[in-house]
Design a protein around this motif. Structure first.
Motif, PDB file in Angstrom:
ATOM      1  N   TRP A 456       3.057  -6.280  -2.585  1.00 22.00           N
ATOM      2  CA  TRP A 456       4.133  -5.462  -2.017  1.00 22.00           C
ATOM      3  C   TRP A 456       4.739  -4.520  -3.051  1.00 22.00           C
ATOM      4  CZ3 TRP A 456       5.096  -4.577   2.882  1.00 22.00           C
ATOM      5  CH2 TRP A 456       4.594  -5.480   3.827  1.00 22.00           C
ATOM      6  N   ASP A 457       4.823  -4.943  -4.269  1.00 25.28           N
ATOM      7  CA  ASP A 457       5.374  -4.076  -5.303  1.00 25.28           C
ATOM      8  C   ASP A 457       4.450  -2.903  -5.605  1.00 25.28           C
ATOM      9  OD1 ASP A 457       7.610  -5.637  -5.519  1.00 25.28           O
ATOM     10  OD2 ASP A 457       6.925  -6.744  -7.295  1.00 25.28           O
ATOM     11  N   SER A 458       3.181  -3.047  -5.244  1.00 26.86           N
ATOM     12  CA  SER A 458       2.203  -1.983  -5.536  1.00 26.86           C
ATOM     13  C   SER A 458       2.012  -1.021  -4.372  1.00 26.86           C
ATOM     14  CB  SER A 458       0.853  -2.613  -5.915  1.00 26.86           C
ATOM     15  OG  SER A 458       0.977  -3.476  -7.025  1.00 26.86           O
ATOM     16  N   LEU A 459       2.551  -1.352  -3.196  1.00 25.77           N
ATOM     17  CA  LEU A 459       2.377  -0.496  -2.021  1.00 25.77           C
ATOM     18  C   LEU A 459       3.112   0.830  -2.173  1.00 25.77           C
ATOM     19  CD1 LEU A 459       2.779  -3.006   0.962  1.00 25.77           C
ATOM     20  CD2 LEU A 459       0.664  -1.843   0.269  1.00 25.77           C
ATOM     21  N   PRO A 466       8.737  -0.596   0.216  1.00 30.58           N
ATOM     22  CA  PRO A 466       7.289  -0.590   0.437  1.00 30.58           C
ATOM     23  C   PRO A 466       6.971  -0.493   1.919  1.00 30.58           C
ATOM     24  CG  PRO A 466       8.032  -2.792  -0.131  1.00 30.58           C
ATOM     25  CD  PRO A 466       9.200  -1.887  -0.340  1.00 30.58           C
ATOM     26  N   CYS A 467       5.943   0.221   2.209  1.00 33.17           N
ATOM     27  CA  CYS A 467       5.584   0.437   3.613  1.00 33.17           C
ATOM     28  C   CYS A 467       4.086   0.263   3.778  1.00 33.17           C
ATOM     29  CB  CYS A 467       6.011   1.848   4.031  1.00 33.17           C
ATOM     30  SG  CYS A 467       5.959   2.101   5.815  1.00 33.17           S
ATOM     31  N   LEU A 468       3.700  -0.515   4.789  1.00 31.87           N
ATOM     32  CA  LEU A 468       2.284  -0.800   5.046  1.00 31.87           C
ATOM     33  C   LEU A 468       1.886  -0.258   6.408  1.00 31.87           C
ATOM     34  CD1 LEU A 468      -0.336  -2.215   4.131  1.00 31.87           C
ATOM     35  CD2 LEU A 468       0.496  -4.288   5.246  1.00 31.87           C
ATOM     36  N   HIS A 469       0.774   0.417   6.441  1.00 32.81           N
ATOM     37  CA  HIS A 469       0.263   0.977   7.691  1.00 32.81           C
ATOM     38  C   HIS A 469      -0.311  -0.127   8.584  1.00 32.81           C
ATOM     39  CE1 HIS A 469      -3.034   0.643   4.837  1.00 32.81           C
ATOM     40  NE2 HIS A 469      -3.858   0.540   5.877  1.00 32.81           N
ATOM     41  N   SER A 470      -0.540   0.181   9.849  1.00 31.94           N
ATOM     42  CA  SER A 470      -1.192  -0.763  10.757  1.00 31.94           C
ATOM     43  C   SER A 470      -2.658  -0.890  10.371  1.00 31.94           C
ATOM     44  CB  SER A 470      -1.072  -0.287  12.208  1.00 31.94           C
ATOM     45  OG  SER A 470       0.281  -0.295  12.605  1.00 31.94           O
ATOM     46  N   ILE A 471      -3.175  -2.096  10.522  1.00 36.17           N
ATOM     47  CA  ILE A 471      -4.528  -2.400  10.048  1.00 36.17           C
ATOM     48  C   ILE A 471      -5.313  -3.098  11.150  1.00 36.17           C
ATOM     49  CG2 ILE A 471      -5.883  -3.634   8.307  1.00 36.17           C
ATOM     50  CD1 ILE A 471      -3.370  -3.609   6.559  1.00 36.17           C
ATOM     51  N   GLN A 520      -1.447   8.001   0.742  1.00 36.65           N
ATOM     52  CA  GLN A 520      -0.721   6.737   0.656  1.00 36.65           C
ATOM     53  C   GLN A 520      -1.444   5.634   1.451  1.00 36.65           C
ATOM     54  OE1 GLN A 520       3.108   8.262   2.021  1.00 36.65           O
ATOM     55  NE2 GLN A 520       4.019   7.795   0.001  1.00 36.65           N
ATOM     56  N   ILE A 521      -1.952   5.991   2.616  1.00 43.80           N
ATOM     57  CA  ILE A 521      -2.698   5.009   3.426  1.00 43.80           C
ATOM     58  C   ILE A 521      -3.947   4.535   2.677  1.00 43.80           C
ATOM     59  CG2 ILE A 521      -4.072   4.712   5.524  1.00 43.80           C
ATOM     60  CD1 ILE A 521      -2.043   6.511   6.963  1.00 43.80           C
ATOM     61  N   GLU A 522      -4.660   5.494   2.064  1.00 48.20           N
ATOM     62  CA  GLU A 522      -5.869   5.128   1.311  1.00 48.20           C
ATOM     63  C   GLU A 522      -5.511   4.231   0.130  1.00 48.20           C
ATOM     64  OE1 GLU A 522      -7.614   8.842   0.293  1.00 48.20           O
ATOM     65  OE2 GLU A 522      -8.534   9.141   2.276  1.00 48.20           O
ATOM     66  N   HIS A 523      -4.379   4.524  -0.520  1.00 49.97           N
ATOM     67  CA  HIS A 523      -3.922   3.674  -1.629  1.00 49.97           C
ATOM     68  C   HIS A 523      -3.621   2.259  -1.143  1.00 49.97           C
ATOM     69  CE1 HIS A 523      -1.631   2.262  -5.076  1.00 49.97           C
ATOM     70  NE2 HIS A 523      -0.641   1.956  -4.239  1.00 49.97           N
ATOM     71  N   ASN A 524      -2.886   2.164  -0.047  1.00 49.05           N
ATOM     72  CA  ASN A 524      -2.539   0.841   0.501  1.00 49.05           C
ATOM     73  C   ASN A 524      -3.787   0.070   0.924  1.00 49.05           C
ATOM     74  OD1 ASN A 524       0.126   1.431   0.108  1.00 49.05           O
ATOM     75  ND2 ASN A 524       0.624   1.743   2.277  1.00 49.05           N
TER      76      ASN A 524
END
Length: 740
Positions: A456-459, A466-471, A520-524
């Motif tokens: 989470w700290d790396s997102l 921190p924000c995570l896309h739908s997967i 950002q999505i590609e990074h996550n």
């Protein structure tokens, strides 16, 4: 009325007189006393003569001097006769009143019926229940297998194993004596050893399994501390891996006895690993099951060592513990071999299927881990796991591959899975595994763990959080490692993989959506692929929670191979393949509904699997969507040289496992167990029934074995000799009257 004049009458009468005299001595004085005042125990016999083994006395023979295990390349099998195995399908009426009436009509006298007659079995059981000093407490089926069949087998198996050891280790010649009784100064038996060599000063005890007789170590202490035998060694020879309690008992004995003058242990163990294969002819009273069988019928079906273990497996741990306890009580001699309690059926997987020859069935073999301590934690549930393997195998054959998928997507409640696939246990397992995977995916990202916190700290961050896309995550098969050889296919490894890609959904998610850039999505997603997926994949391929998924996947690999074989030449499975008819293999057990599973998933998706607060404040939820796709069954057929190098003993292990459960010579904690799909009543080795040593009737059915001379039996025999002798004298006098 006249009788022919007997010849050599004086010698006949002399023999009668001797028999009566000996019988009188045995009856009233115990064992006859020999000259010199030494009590007479049964005289030991040369091992090679006792067991009919040929060898070369000029060549040195004997057991290893140190504790060791037979080298894996030499592991093999041996046969013994037990015609009672063919009776393992007998049952009693389930209604108590009908059962009582049925048994009353048969009676309690088993001697009225011949060996091989089911009425003999029922009469023996009836006598045990009504007149036994220890009536069997379990079910009739448990008594049938654990007492009636096993008691008959135990001594025969032990004798066959002993003969094998004598032959394999060249225990021949006048120095190697079997059934050696050790007497104390008063002439009483201390201990009976299976073999002894007084020239090399060693005693040997043979055990076809891995257990021991708990009464023997105290007697061994007495013998080995006796001044007469203070420089003798005791060697235990086992046919299987030693049970934990046996290993401890022998180790304690060795510590107490100590070493010889050269510093070598006086008590050693040798595991002469070899599998006992029962020889008999299946018949109309045998148990046949439907495991992988395309056409189950009357007096035909699947049978084998694996089937026997699976059918005898207790349904739950508590009944398994009761089964283990009964086995200990019934086997006072330590001659039992590994039973179903020693198998971890939760790890059962299909590992081999042979050539599907039409009308002849095919050989098959499962693998399973051993239970490390079956005495306290025995294996259970074998039938349930075997049924899942078999039913899944047929599901993969019957349905076309385009139906082998499941999908948990909050936007697609109408696309959970194919309706017919949803009627099967294979479909149920896939959908439940998909939901479990999503939960595990979320838990692996949980920031309360070190890995989750780093993730989470790396997102990428939006508005400081921190924000995570739908997967979308879904499980797919990786190429299975196989070897097509010996007319069949060996399934060496069948790993599973988790795929993960970004995916947008319309269903609202807790905490709102994240407005992330493509970068950002590609990074996550890169973080997901490197930090989260490997851990989830590891769990799917190793954790007990996904054992059923792995089980149905190996069945998928086997079924796909059968499809290919049938495409080249018709097999017994042709009518099933692509029929889309799965009514023969419905979901077993509790009622299950795919929609209920989807609702549980939707709740998790909308509410989150967990929430947490960090220094940036607020609530963050994890939500995933995906599925399982088994529409493909990729495989890699390794080369013969690769197979031979990595698995040199597997063909032999597999062949043996079709007949009897056996150790894997390549992996210490693995067993192989299997059978054949079309065993018929007319097929089999054909053992001729012989008079049993014990019917398993009154006192629980213990065979006559052990250390002490069976004095009661001697007295009975002596009394019989007196009766026979008196009768013959009477008959001789009667003849004289008729002839005069």
């Amino acid at each position: 009325m006249s009788y022919p004049t007997p010849r050599r009458r004086p010698r006949s009468l002399a023999r009668i007189a001797v028999a009566v005299a000996c019988a009188s001595v045995m009856t009233f004085s115990g064992l006859p006393v020999l000259t010199g005042g030494v009590e007479a125990a049964p005289k030991a016999k040369r091992c090679d003569e006792m067991y009919g083994v040929r060898g070369d006395p000029a060549k040195p023979g004997g057991l290893p001097a140190d504790s060791t295990i037979r080298r894996e390349a030499d592991w093999d099998e041996y046969e013994f006769d037990n015609p009672r195995q063919a009776m393992d399908g007998l049952t009693l009426p389930s209604d108590p009143a009908e059962r009582t009436k049925f048994l009353d009509e048969i009676g309690e006298d088993s001697s009225r019926y011949k060996e091989g007659d089911p009425k003999r079995v029922y009469a023996t059981y009836n006598n045990n229940q009504k007149n036994g000093t220890r009536p069997f407490a379990g079910t009739f089926d448990e008594w049938l297998n654990e007492v009636y069949i096993e008691n008959y087998a135990r001594n025969r198996r032990g004798a066959a194993f002993t003969a094998k050891i004598v032959r394999d280790l060249n225990l021949v010649g006048p120095d190697w004596l079997c059934e050696e009784y050790i007497l104390d100064k008063d002439g009483k038996t201390i201990r009976k050893y299976d073999a002894a060599n007084h020239r090399t000063k060693e005693f040997v005890e043979f055990k076809s399994g891995g257990a021991h007789d708990t009464s023997q170590p105290p007697k061994d202490r007495v013998v080995l501390k006796d001044p007469r035998y203070q420089d003798y060694k005791l060697r235990y020879a086992f046919g299987q891996e030693q049970e934990p309690k046996t290993r401890t008992a022998v180790r304690n004995l060795g510590a107490d006895i100590g070493n010889d003058a050269q510093g070598r242990p006086r008590v050693t163990t040798y595991e002469h690993r070899s599998t006992a294969v029962v020889r008999y002819t299946p018949g109309p009273h045998s148990r046949y099951d439907s495991t992988l069988n395309a056409k189950p019928g009357v007096n035909q079906g699947s049978r084998g060592g694996g089937n026997d273990m699976i059918n005898r497996s207790a349904p739950n741990p508590e009944t398994a513990r009761q089964q283990i306890e009964r086995a200990r009580q019934l086997d006072t001699t330590g001659q039992r071999v590994r039973g179903p309690g020693g198998v971890d059926f939760s790890t059962l997987e299909l590992r081999f299927v042979g050539a599907p020859v039409k009308g002849e069935g095919l050989d098959y073999s499962f693998s399973a881990k051993k239970m490390p301590d079956p005495d306290t934690n025995p294996g259970a549930g074998g039938k349930e796991k075997a049924e899942l393997v078999s039913d899944s195998f047929f599901t993969w054959l019957a349905l076309t591959p385009d139906k082998f998928w499941v999908n948990l997507n909050p936007d697609q409640p109408d696309k959970i899975m194919d309706d017919r696939f949803g009627e099967t246990d294979a479909g149920r397992v896939l959908l439940e595994a998909d939901l479990d995977m999503k939960h595990d995916f979320a838990q692996t990202m949980n920031p309360s763990t070190d890995r989750g916190a780093r993730f989470w700290d790396s997102l990428s961050r939006v508005d400081g959080r921190p924000c995570l896309h739908s997967i979308r995550n879904w499980i797919v098969p990786q190429p299975a490692q196989v070897r097509e050889q010996d007319g069949g296919i060996y399934i060496l490894d069948a790993p599973l993989k988790v795929n993960s890609v970004p995916q947008e959904v319309n269903t609202p998610v807790p905490g709102g959506t994240c407005d992330l850039t493509k970068a950002q999505i590609e990074h996550n997603q890169s973080l997901v692929n490197t930090m989260i997926l490997p851990e989830v994949e590891k769990k799917i391929n190793n954790h007990a929670a996904y054992a059923d998924l792995r089980r149905v996947y190996t069945s998928r690999v086997a079924a796909e191979w059968i499809r290919l074989q049938d495409a080249e030449k018709a097999t017994d499975y042709r009518a099933i393949i692509n029929s889309n008819e799965v009514s023969r293999w419905p979901i077993r057990g509790a009622k299950w509904d795919k929609n209920e599973t989807w609702q549980r998933y939707l709740k998790s998706f909308k509410e989150g699997d967990y929430s947490f607060e960090r220094e940036y404040g607020g609530r963050v939820y994890v939500y995933t969507v995906g599925g399982v796709d088994f529409s493909q069954a990729p495989k890699k057929n390794i080369t013969k040289s690769e197979f031979t190098t990595a698995h040199p003993h597997l063909p032999r292990t597999t062949q043996t496992s079709v007949k009897a459960m056996t150790d894997d010579a390549e992996t210490k904690n693995i067993l192989y167990l299997g059978g054949n799909t079309t065993v018929k009543a007319s097929r089999g080795g054909g053992a001729t029934p012989e008079p049993p040593s014990n019917d398993g009737g009154s006192g629980g059915g213990l065979p006559i074995t052990g250390d002490s001379l069976p004095i009661g039996l001697v007295l009975t025999f002596a009394a019989a000799l007196i009766a026979v002798g008196s009768g013959m004298l009477w008959w001789t006098r009667r003849r004289r009257r008729f002839q005069s």
